[in-house]
Write a protein that holds these residues in place. Structure first.
Motif, PDB file in Angstrom:
ATOM      1  N   CYS A  62       0.801  -1.229   0.000  1.00 30.12           N
ATOM      2  CA  CYS A  62       0.000   0.000   0.000  1.00 30.12           C
ATOM      3  C   CYS A  62       0.831   1.276   0.000  1.00 30.12           C
ATOM      4  N   HIS A  63       2.058   1.228   0.546  1.00 28.41           N
ATOM      5  CA  HIS A  63       2.871   2.433   0.708  1.00 28.41           C
ATOM      6  C   HIS A  63       4.243   2.257   0.070  1.00 28.41           C
ATOM      7  N   SER A  64       4.825   3.378  -0.346  1.00 32.34           N
ATOM      8  CA  SER A  64       6.204   3.382  -0.827  1.00 32.34           C
ATOM      9  C   SER A  64       6.963   4.500  -0.126  1.00 32.34           C
ATOM     10  N   VAL A  65       8.289   4.347  -0.064  1.00 28.30           N
ATOM     11  CA  VAL A  65       9.138   5.340   0.575  1.00 28.30           C
ATOM     12  C   VAL A  65      10.498   5.300  -0.089  1.00 28.30           C
TER      13      VAL A  65
ATOM     14  N   LYS B 141       5.963   6.927  -4.842  1.00 30.50           N
ATOM     15  CA  LYS B 141       4.705   7.469  -5.334  1.00 30.50           C
ATOM     16  C   LYS B 141       3.545   6.942  -4.498  1.00 30.50           C
ATOM     17  N   ASP B 142       2.432   7.656  -4.574  1.00 30.64           N
ATOM     18  CA  ASP B 142       1.235   7.205  -3.873  1.00 30.64           C
ATOM     19  C   ASP B 142       0.749   5.893  -4.474  1.00 30.64           C
ATOM     20  N   ARG B 143       0.295   5.012  -3.610  1.00 27.25           N
ATOM     21  CA  ARG B 143      -0.323   3.758  -4.051  1.00 27.25           C
ATOM     22  C   ARG B 143      -1.732   3.722  -3.464  1.00 27.25           C
ATOM     23  N   VAL B 144      -2.101   2.619  -2.863  1.00 28.85           N
ATOM     24  CA  VAL B 144      -3.368   2.587  -2.134  1.00 28.85           C
ATOM     25  C   VAL B 144      -3.311   3.587  -0.990  1.00 28.85           C
ATOM     26  N   GLY B 145      -2.139   3.686  -0.351  1.00 23.98           N
ATOM     27  CA  GLY B 145      -1.884   4.686   0.668  1.00 23.98           C
ATOM     28  C   GLY B 145      -0.886   5.712   0.154  1.00 23.98           C
ATOM     29  N   PRO B 146      -0.739   6.852   0.836  1.00 23.03           N
ATOM     30  CA  PRO B 146       0.183   7.891   0.373  1.00 23.03           C
ATOM     31  C   PRO B 146       1.638   7.481   0.531  1.00 23.03           C
TER      32      PRO B 146
END
Length: 234
Positions: free
Chosen positions: A41-44, A49-54
């Protein structure tokens, strides 16, 4: 209403300022492994980039619900407008139990109960904020907040007529029409969600000083009665 919102914002900022210095992070390398459960859901990191979550770059010190272009739940957007700034304590509470921390959150995650795992995860994420500072190498010593709701509390059958009698203080701000005009609508809210939210305020798990005060006045039976009433209102 403006005065209440100012008090809320001031209380949130004061909470952030008073607790930030008292927290200790864990092991970022161990936290990278914990983050494996978040990757769907998240990337860092570079190019996140935004996915299911920011995306989570710069999450520490960021206002809740503020990543441009990402569609947040109305609950997190409201908390951000009221002044919630993410720090260790608030992120720790949110990751531990998202549903208890924020109403109608879209974060479909059961919560990370182990306080060491949370400290490690936040140490990992802290590296990707603008000012990471010094991350202690020692084992995490942060004491987590156990916010598991007693099943006996959730099992209380509230009396909707009694809830209606108690509701006038709620409806002085929350609209019976269900409208979300600056303050969230609570009409038709599932009773269990209402109970969880009110006990999160009562236990000071949710950082909202006015609601903490209001919930602190209510007994378990009164919260259950309000929950039954607002769930049934059409």
């Amino acid at each position: 209403m403006v005065k209440i919102r100012v008090l809320i914002a001031a209380g949130l900022l004061a909470t952030t300022a008073s607790t930030a210095a008292a927290n200790e992070f864990g092991d970022p390398e161990a936290g990278a492994k914990v983050f494996d459960d978040c990757k769907s859901c998240h990337s860092v990191g570079q190019g996140a980039k935004d996915r299911v979550g920011p995306q989570l770059n710069g999450i520490f010190g960021r206002r809740a619900g503020s990543v441009d272009g990402f569609r947040y739940s109305s609950g997190l957007e409201r908390m951000g407008k009221d002044g919630l700034i993410w720090d260790f304590t608030l992120l720790d509470r949110y990751v531990q139990n998202p549903k208890a921390f924020a109403s109608d959150t879209r974060m479909n995650f059961r919560g990370l109960k182990d306080e060491g795992d949370r400290a490690n995860l936040l140490a990992f994420l802290r590296q990707y904020s603008d000012d990471p500072g010094n991350i202690p190498e020692a084992a995490p010593t942060i004491t987590g907040t156990d916010h598991t709701i007693d099943p006996g509390i959730l099992a209380i059958q509230g009396d909707p007529e009694y809830g209606e009698y108690l509701s006038s203080e709620c409806t002085s701000c929350h609209q019976l029409s269900g409208a979300n005009d600056g303050i969230p609508g609570i009409i038709g809210w599932p009773a269990e969600d209402f109970v969880i939210a009110m006990h999160a305020y009562k236990d000071e798990f949710r950082p909202h000083p006015v609601m903490q005060m209001m919930a602190g006045r209510l007994s378990n039976d009164e919260i259950a009665a309000l929950a039954a009433y607002f769930e049934a209102v059409e």
